[in-house]
Design a protein around this motif. Structure first.
Motif, mmCIF file in Angstrom:
data_model
loop_
_atom_site.group_PDB
_atom_site.id
_atom_site.type_symbol
_atom_site.label_atom_id
_atom_site.label_comp_id
_atom_site.label_asym_id
_atom_site.label_seq_id
_atom_site.Cartn_x
_atom_site.Cartn_y
_atom_site.Cartn_z
ATOM 1 N N ALA A 1 8.405 3.777 -6.812
ATOM 2 C CA ALA A 1 7.490 2.672 -6.486
ATOM 3 C C ALA A 1 7.517 2.366 -4.996
ATOM 4 O O ALA A 1 6.469 2.195 -4.362
ATOM 5 C CB ALA A 1 7.875 1.434 -7.302
ATOM 6 N N VAL A 2 8.719 2.323 -4.420
ATOM 7 C CA VAL A 2 8.843 2.077 -2.981
ATOM 8 C C VAL A 2 8.248 3.238 -2.196
ATOM 9 O O VAL A 2 7.574 3.040 -1.177
ATOM 10 C CB VAL A 2 10.329 1.871 -2.609
ATOM 11 C CG1 VAL A 2 10.510 1.890 -1.096
ATOM 12 C CG2 VAL A 2 10.850 0.564 -3.184
ATOM 13 N N GLY A 3 8.480 4.464 -2.681
ATOM 14 C CA GLY A 3 7.921 5.631 -2.017
ATOM 15 C C GLY A 3 6.412 5.595 -1.972
ATOM 16 O O GLY A 3 5.803 6.005 -0.973
ATOM 17 N N TYR A 4 5.798 5.081 -3.033
ATOM 18 C CA TYR A 4 4.331 4.986 -3.061
ATOM 19 C C TYR A 4 3.820 3.958 -2.072
ATOM 20 O O TYR A 4 2.739 4.113 -1.495
ATOM 21 C CB TYR A 4 3.855 4.643 -4.468
ATOM 22 C CG TYR A 4 2.375 4.850 -4.668
ATOM 23 C CD1 TYR A 4 1.862 6.118 -4.912
ATOM 24 C CD2 TYR A 4 1.489 3.776 -4.590
ATOM 25 C CE1 TYR A 4 0.506 6.326 -5.082
ATOM 26 C CE2 TYR A 4 0.126 3.960 -4.760
ATOM 27 C CZ TYR A 4 -0.359 5.247 -5.000
ATOM 28 O OH TYR A 4 -1.716 5.437 -5.158
ATOM 29 N N LEU A 5 4.599 2.903 -1.860
ATOM 30 C CA LEU A 5 4.204 1.911 -0.855
ATOM 31 C C LEU A 5 4.279 2.498 0.551
ATOM 32 O O LEU A 5 3.457 2.170 1.420
ATOM 33 C CB LEU A 5 5.115 0.682 -0.950
ATOM 34 C CG LEU A 5 5.001 -0.168 -2.222
ATOM 35 C CD1 LEU A 5 6.030 -1.285 -2.198
ATOM 36 C CD2 LEU A 5 3.586 -0.744 -2.356
ATOM 37 N N ILE A 6 5.259 3.372 0.779
ATOM 38 C CA ILE A 6 5.426 3.985 2.102
ATOM 39 C C ILE A 6 4.408 5.093 2.327
ATOM 40 O O ILE A 6 3.802 5.196 3.406
ATOM 41 C CB ILE A 6 6.858 4.543 2.247
ATOM 42 C CG1 ILE A 6 7.864 3.388 2.246
ATOM 43 C CG2 ILE A 6 7.008 5.363 3.537
ATOM 44 C CD1 ILE A 6 9.302 3.825 2.200
ATOM 45 N N ALA A 7 4.181 5.914 1.314
ATOM 46 C CA ALA A 7 3.226 7.028 1.399
ATOM 47 C C ALA A 7 2.374 6.985 0.139
ATOM 48 O O ALA A 7 2.799 7.512 -0.899
ATOM 49 C CB ALA A 7 3.953 8.358 1.524
ATOM 50 N N PRO A 8 1.205 6.342 0.183
ATOM 51 C CA PRO A 8 0.385 6.151 -1.025
ATOM 52 C C PRO A 8 -0.216 7.445 -1.569
ATOM 53 O O PRO A 8 -1.431 7.632 -1.624
ATOM 54 C CB PRO A 8 -0.700 5.177 -0.567
ATOM 55 C CG PRO A 8 -0.782 5.354 0.904
ATOM 56 C CD PRO A 8 0.597 5.712 1.360
ATOM 57 N N ASP A 9 0.655 8.355 -1.933
ATOM 58 C CA ASP A 9 0.280 9.612 -2.563
ATOM 59 C C ASP A 9 1.358 9.912 -3.583
ATOM 60 O O ASP A 9 2.552 9.859 -3.256
ATOM 61 C CB ASP A 9 0.189 10.733 -1.520
ATOM 62 C CG ASP A 9 -0.053 12.090 -2.154
ATOM 63 O OD1 ASP A 9 -1.216 12.394 -2.482
ATOM 64 O OD2 ASP A 9 0.934 12.837 -2.336
ATOM 65 N N LEU A 10 0.970 10.231 -4.821
ATOM 66 C CA LEU A 10 1.955 10.358 -5.897
ATOM 67 C C LEU A 10 2.975 11.445 -5.609
ATOM 68 O O LEU A 10 4.177 11.239 -5.812
ATOM 69 C CB LEU A 10 1.246 10.641 -7.224
ATOM 70 C CG LEU A 10 2.165 10.715 -8.456
ATOM 71 C CD1 LEU A 10 2.959 9.419 -8.619
ATOM 72 C CD2 LEU A 10 1.351 11.016 -9.709
#
Length: 406
Positions: free
Chosen positions: A104-113
């Motif tokens: 979830a945090v990774g998606y906030l940083i890089a909005p790509d699954l």
């Protein structure tokens, strides 16, 4: 550096010798993990600073085998009987929470699954192979605290390897799951075969060759590592999964060897791993660290401390679930810091991500840099907190340690 530049080889060997000397000198003031100096020396001589050494196929191959040996030693040192029950169950629950939070945090940083999964898996790792020698040197491996750290670290190494194989292999998760189940079945059959019978003939050969040029035990271990690493690569799984499984199998296979001989075998394996191959991996990690990409990207510079803090939040905090009952606040904090210590899997994950162009070089450098910070600071602070929790008292002998919780 050329494919087999002799000067480069000598320089890497010289850095491996210099690192423990520097660590011993600095240790008079503060105990800093040896791997920190190995990495920093690699950065110093690498393209980012002095430019004396660069990436090369020859050094890279040795470094890859060093990484495999690091995971093998972690798998070999884990006493699964000691961490069975509450410690491993709580550690597994904590890692599951870490994975969801990290993606979830990774998606906030890089909005790509895809990028979010790479970042998330990297943030859920624990460098068990790095922290176990520290725990052993501190006499903590047999304590309830040490068992909790071992459980957290075991899940923090095995869990990301499973995630890499399932989600980052480039195949559909369904096919990856079938392949992973097949590999697991082979590994379990290996463990079952290794645990059956007294194996007196095998142990007799091990004992007979310990002081000869035969060195059967070491050769057997290297065969097991090579076989399972090659199998994992053929199946499209991460090679570290094979190395880890080889460590578990070899622990069972050699478990019946008499204690003095087993200790000698362990000493020989540690000499091969930590005396030669593992230092090359950490030095090469420093050589290949893309400091230029980090310094050239303001966003990456901001991400460096962010990732270091996120390791504490998304990996360290859930690790507290594995704390032994009655643990003090300092012990819980120390456990969280050990759980948040990650580097080898971060290096592996970011390497895969860069090959697939899933994340930017600056982001990868920030993740690796955060892993370096975690190795530098978190175990050091964790051990300090643990010593203060004990009031500075020395640990009792192993047979006086409190039994592991059921």
């Amino acid at each position: 550096m050329d494919q087999a530049d002799p000067v480069g080889i000598v320089l890497i060997a010289a850095l491996a010798v210099a690192a423990p000397l520097i660590a011993a000198a600095v240790g008079r003031v503060a105990r800093v993990p040896l791997v920190v100096f190995e990495i920093l020396l690699g950065v110093l001589v690498g393209p980012s600073v002095l430019g004396w050494l660069g990436p090369s196929p020859f050094s890279g191959a040795i470094a890859e085998f060093g990484l495999a040996l690091l995971f093998f030693m972690a798998g070999r040192e884990i006493d699964f009987a000691a961490i069975a029950g509450r410690p491993i169950a709580r550690a597994g629950l904590g890692w599951g929470i870490s994975l969801v939070a990290a993606i979830a945090v990774g998606y906030l940083i890089a909005p790509d699954l895809e990028a979010a999964v790479f970042i998330g898996v990297a943030l859920t790792s624990t460098a068990l192979g790095t922290i176990m020698p520290m725990l052993r040197d501190a006499g903590e491996l047999s304590t309830p605290f040490g068992r909790a750290v071992t459980a957290v670290g075991a899940v923090g190494e095995f869990g990301p390897l499973i995630a890499i194989s399932l989600f980052l292999s480039g195949r559909s998760p369904g096919i990856s799951a079938v392949v992973l189940i097949g590999f697991t079945a082979v590994a379990l059959l290996g463990i079952l075969a290794a645990s059956r019978g007294p194996r007196t003939g095998l142990h007799r050969i091990v004992t007979a060759t310990l002081h000869t040029s035969g060195q059967f035990a070491v050769r057997l271990v290297l065969l097991a590592i090579a076989a399972l690493v090659v199998l994992s690569v053929i199946l499209g799984l991460d090679m570290l999964l094979g190395a880890f499984a080889a460590g578990v199998i070899c622990r069972v296979l050699l478990s019946g060897v008499n204690k003095p001989d087993l200790e000698l075998v362990d000493a020989k394996l540690e000499a091969v791993a930590f005396g030669f191959l593992v230092p090359v991996f950490f030095i090469y990690t420093g050589i290949t660290f893309d400091l230029g990409a980090l310094l050239a990207d303001p966003a990456a510079l901001v991400l460096l401390p962010v990732f270091a803090v996120l390791l504490l939040l998304v990996r360290g905090l859930p690790s507290l679930l594995a704390a032994p009952a009655g643990s003090s606040r300092r012990d819980r904090a120390a456990l969280g810091l050990f759980g948040a210590t990650g580097l080898p899997i971060i290096v592996a994950v970011t390497g895969i991500a860069l090959d697939r162009q899933a994340i930017l070089p600056g982001t990868a450098a920030a993740l690796v840099g955060a892993g370096m910070i975690s190795v530098l600071l978190y175990p050091l602070i964790g051990l300090t907190l643990r010593r203060r929790s004990r009031g500075g008292a020395p640990l009792p002998p192993d047979d006086e340690h409190v039994p592991v919780e059921a």
